[in-house]
Design a protein around this motif. Sequence first.
Motif, PDB file in Angstrom:
ATOM      1  N   THR A  85       0.798  -1.228   0.000  1.00  0.00           N
ATOM      2  CA  THR A  85       0.000   0.000   0.000  1.00  0.00           C
ATOM      3  C   THR A  85       0.829   1.276   0.000  1.00  0.00           C
ATOM      4  OG1 THR A  85      -0.121   0.078   2.420  1.00  0.00           O
ATOM      5  CG2 THR A  85      -1.852  -1.156   1.255  1.00  0.00           C
ATOM      6  N   GLY A  86       2.073   1.192   0.468  1.00  0.00           N
ATOM      7  CA  GLY A  86       2.896   2.394   0.533  1.00  0.00           C
ATOM      8  C   GLY A  86       2.681   3.206   1.789  1.00  0.00           C
ATOM      9  N   CYS A  87       1.912   2.683   2.752  1.00  0.00           N
ATOM     10  CA  CYS A  87       1.755   3.370   4.033  1.00  0.00           C
ATOM     11  C   CYS A  87       1.702   2.327   5.144  1.00  0.00           C
ATOM     12  CB  CYS A  87       0.533   4.271   4.060  1.00  0.00           C
ATOM     13  SG  CYS A  87      -1.051   3.414   3.960  1.00  0.00           S
ATOM     14  N   ASP A  88       2.072   2.745   6.348  1.00  0.00           N
ATOM     15  CA  ASP A  88       2.199   1.829   7.478  1.00  0.00           C
ATOM     16  C   ASP A  88       1.351   2.344   8.630  1.00  0.00           C
ATOM     17  OD1 ASP A  88       3.017  -0.081   9.285  1.00  0.00           O
ATOM     18  OD2 ASP A  88       5.125   0.518   9.314  1.00  0.00           O
ATOM     19  N   LEU A  89       0.405   1.529   9.070  1.00  0.00           N
ATOM     20  CA  LEU A  89      -0.459   1.871  10.196  1.00  0.00           C
ATOM     21  C   LEU A  89       0.296   1.547  11.484  1.00  0.00           C
ATOM     22  CD1 LEU A  89      -3.352   2.805  11.020  1.00  0.00           C
ATOM     23  CD2 LEU A  89      -4.012   0.389  10.963  1.00  0.00           C
ATOM     24  N   LEU A  90       0.792   2.564  12.173  1.00  0.00           N
ATOM     25  CA  LEU A  90       1.662   2.370  13.317  1.00  0.00           C
ATOM     26  C   LEU A  90       0.882   1.969  14.577  1.00  0.00           C
ATOM     27  CD1 LEU A  90       4.158   5.337  12.782  1.00  0.00           C
ATOM     28  CD2 LEU A  90       4.392   2.938  12.096  1.00  0.00           C
ATOM     29  N   PRO A  91       1.551   1.286  15.506  1.00  0.00           N
ATOM     30  CA  PRO A  91       0.853   0.789  16.700  1.00  0.00           C
ATOM     31  C   PRO A  91       0.112   1.861  17.483  1.00  0.00           C
ATOM     32  CG  PRO A  91       2.986  -0.275  16.515  1.00  0.00           C
ATOM     33  CD  PRO A  91       2.935   0.773  15.434  1.00  0.00           C
ATOM     34  N   GLN A  92       0.673   3.060  17.584  1.00  0.00           N
ATOM     35  CA  GLN A  92      -0.001   4.111  18.338  1.00  0.00           C
ATOM     36  C   GLN A  92      -1.334   4.488  17.693  1.00  0.00           C
ATOM     37  OE1 GLN A  92       3.098   4.108  17.198  1.00  0.00           O
ATOM     38  NE2 GLN A  92       4.448   4.246  19.005  1.00  0.00           N
ATOM     39  N   THR A  93      -1.381   4.446  16.364  1.00  0.00           N
ATOM     40  CA  THR A  93      -2.626   4.741  15.657  1.00  0.00           C
ATOM     41  C   THR A  93      -3.605   3.584  15.806  1.00  0.00           C
ATOM     42  OG1 THR A  93      -1.329   6.018  14.064  1.00  0.00           O
ATOM     43  CG2 THR A  93      -3.595   5.503  13.455  1.00  0.00           C
ATOM     44  N   VAL A  94      -3.088   2.356  15.770  1.00  0.00           N
ATOM     45  CA  VAL A  94      -3.936   1.183  16.011  1.00  0.00           C
ATOM     46  C   VAL A  94      -4.578   1.289  17.388  1.00  0.00           C
ATOM     47  CG1 VAL A  94      -3.988  -1.332  16.231  1.00  0.00           C
ATOM     48  CG2 VAL A  94      -2.540  -0.266  14.489  1.00  0.00           C
ATOM     49  N   ALA A  95      -3.815   1.711  18.382  1.00  0.00           N
ATOM     50  CA  ALA A  95      -4.342   1.840  19.742  1.00  0.00           C
ATOM     51  C   ALA A  95      -5.479   2.856  19.799  1.00  0.00           C
ATOM     52  CB  ALA A  95      -3.222   2.240  20.700  1.00  0.00           C
ATOM     53  N   ARG A  96      -5.328   3.959  19.098  1.00  0.00           N
ATOM     54  CA  ARG A  96      -6.416   4.948  19.051  1.00  0.00           C
ATOM     55  C   ARG A  96      -7.655   4.354  18.400  1.00  0.00           C
ATOM     56  NH1 ARG A  96      -4.678  10.120  15.970  1.00  0.00           N
ATOM     57  NH2 ARG A  96      -6.650  10.922  16.835  1.00  0.00           N
ATOM     58  N   LEU A  97      -7.453   3.627  17.302  1.00  0.00           N
ATOM     59  CA  LEU A  97      -8.584   3.039  16.579  1.00  0.00           C
ATOM     60  C   LEU A  97      -9.253   1.929  17.382  1.00  0.00           C
ATOM     61  CD1 LEU A  97      -6.945   2.996  13.048  1.00  0.00           C
ATOM     62  CD2 LEU A  97      -8.990   4.295  13.690  1.00  0.00           C
ATOM     63  N   ALA A  98      -8.482   1.231  18.207  1.00  0.00           N
ATOM     64  CA  ALA A  98      -9.031   0.146  19.019  1.00  0.00           C
ATOM     65  C   ALA A  98     -10.046   0.658  20.044  1.00  0.00           C
ATOM     66  CB  ALA A  98      -7.907  -0.600  19.726  1.00  0.00           C
ATOM     67  N   GLU A  99     -10.048   1.953  20.300  1.00  0.00           N
ATOM     68  CA  GLU A  99     -11.016   2.538  21.215  1.00  0.00           C
ATOM     69  C   GLU A  99     -12.401   2.680  20.585  1.00  0.00           C
ATOM     70  OE1 GLU A  99      -9.346   6.229  22.451  1.00  0.00           O
ATOM     71  OE2 GLU A  99      -7.641   5.305  23.490  1.00  0.00           O
ATOM     72  N   ILE A 100     -12.482   2.570  19.258  1.00  0.00           N
ATOM     73  CA  ILE A 100     -13.760   2.657  18.550  1.00  0.00           C
ATOM     74  C   ILE A 100     -14.445   1.299  18.667  1.00  0.00           C
ATOM     75  CG2 ILE A 100     -14.843   3.052  16.306  1.00  0.00           C
ATOM     76  CD1 ILE A 100     -12.379   4.857  15.657  1.00  0.00           C
ATOM     77  N   PRO A 101     -15.672   1.253  19.179  1.00  0.00           N
ATOM     78  CA  PRO A 101     -16.282  -0.026  19.580  1.00  0.00           C
ATOM     79  C   PRO A 101     -16.316  -1.102  18.508  1.00  0.00           C
ATOM     80  CG  PRO A 101     -17.555   1.805  20.457  1.00  0.00           C
ATOM     81  CD  PRO A 101     -16.520   2.402  19.559  1.00  0.00           C
ATOM     82  N   ASN A 102     -16.584  -0.748  17.244  1.00  0.00           N
ATOM     83  CA  ASN A 102     -16.710  -1.802  16.240  1.00  0.00           C
ATOM     84  C   ASN A 102     -15.435  -2.029  15.426  1.00  0.00           C
ATOM     85  OD1 ASN A 102     -17.292   0.732  14.997  1.00  0.00           O
ATOM     86  ND2 ASN A 102     -18.267  -0.307  13.279  1.00  0.00           N
ATOM     87  N   ILE A 103     -14.313  -1.463  15.855  1.00  0.00           N
ATOM     88  CA  ILE A 103     -13.013  -1.856  15.299  1.00  0.00           C
ATOM     89  C   ILE A 103     -12.450  -2.909  16.239  1.00  0.00           C
ATOM     90  CG2 ILE A 103     -10.672  -1.126  14.723  1.00  0.00           C
ATOM     91  CD1 ILE A 103     -11.778   1.506  13.769  1.00  0.00           C
TER      92      ILE A 103
END
Length: 295
Positions: free
Chosen positions: A139-157
């Motif tokens: 894809t040419g982009c990397d979803l970093l762990p800190q961003t994953v952690a923010r997204l994990a706070e969204i109930p249906n992710i």
Amino acid sequence: MLQGSIVALITPMTGDGQIDYTSLQNLVDYHVRSGTQAIVAVGTTGESSTLDTEEHISVVRHVVKYAAGRIPVIAGTGSNDTAYAIELTQALANSGVVAGLSVTPYYNKPSQEGLYQHFKTVAESSELPLILYNVPGRTGCDLLPQTVARLAEIPNIIGIKEATGSLERLQEIKACCPSDFLLYSGDDGSSCEFMLQGGHGTISVTANVAASQLNTMCQCALAGDREQALAADQPLRALHQALFIDSNPVPIKWACHAVGLVANGQLRLPLVSLAQDKVPELERALESAGVKVGE
């Protein structure tokens, strides 16, 4: 919670490039028989980038129909266009799938904030559970762990398919996400160790053609039986590698045809059939994995 071997299913096609629904049903039945724990329909391996919207939705709905409640189905719902990702997610939310798999926006190269806003907007457009998909090599982009952690706070992710192949990345995500956040390997070569180190499963290309063998490895790894998991993975290692001697899904479509799972290995341009000089390596890898060409 979906754990274990989840197949990144190919989309079989007829000789003129149309969807081959007869072979698609054969594939679903094969995975039910082989113990595969779930199917991803129309992800990257399913050639989502060259199926139009009507075909994309039709293939997912047919997989759900053929599964008939025997095996859970996850739909590929990602795009580099946030509005289109929302359209796919909403169109498939009530199709019978248990979740959507949403890839990071390819080519655009968004920032981490852009990635966060993209997935947040898609997730909030529907109640469908979403699994993030990070595959920077494509894809040419990397979803970093800190961003994953923010997204994990969204109930249906609810989880992520992490395809960097980095076990260090697995530990980083584990350290900053809730314990019930699902962690799937997207790299067959490291998936055994990924599960032994706390991952919940693998979304696998190899499973397309060695479903029972991969399921055995996954069950051993999830049980924490390192010796048996590594023993089960060893015969698959050459196949994990050989299935990427050309761009995915070129080798796996050739392999599925070679072992008789689909009527042919047809792809859509710009992908073309596996070059003949690469066939012997793939044949040897299939043999090593206990998969017989011509069956």
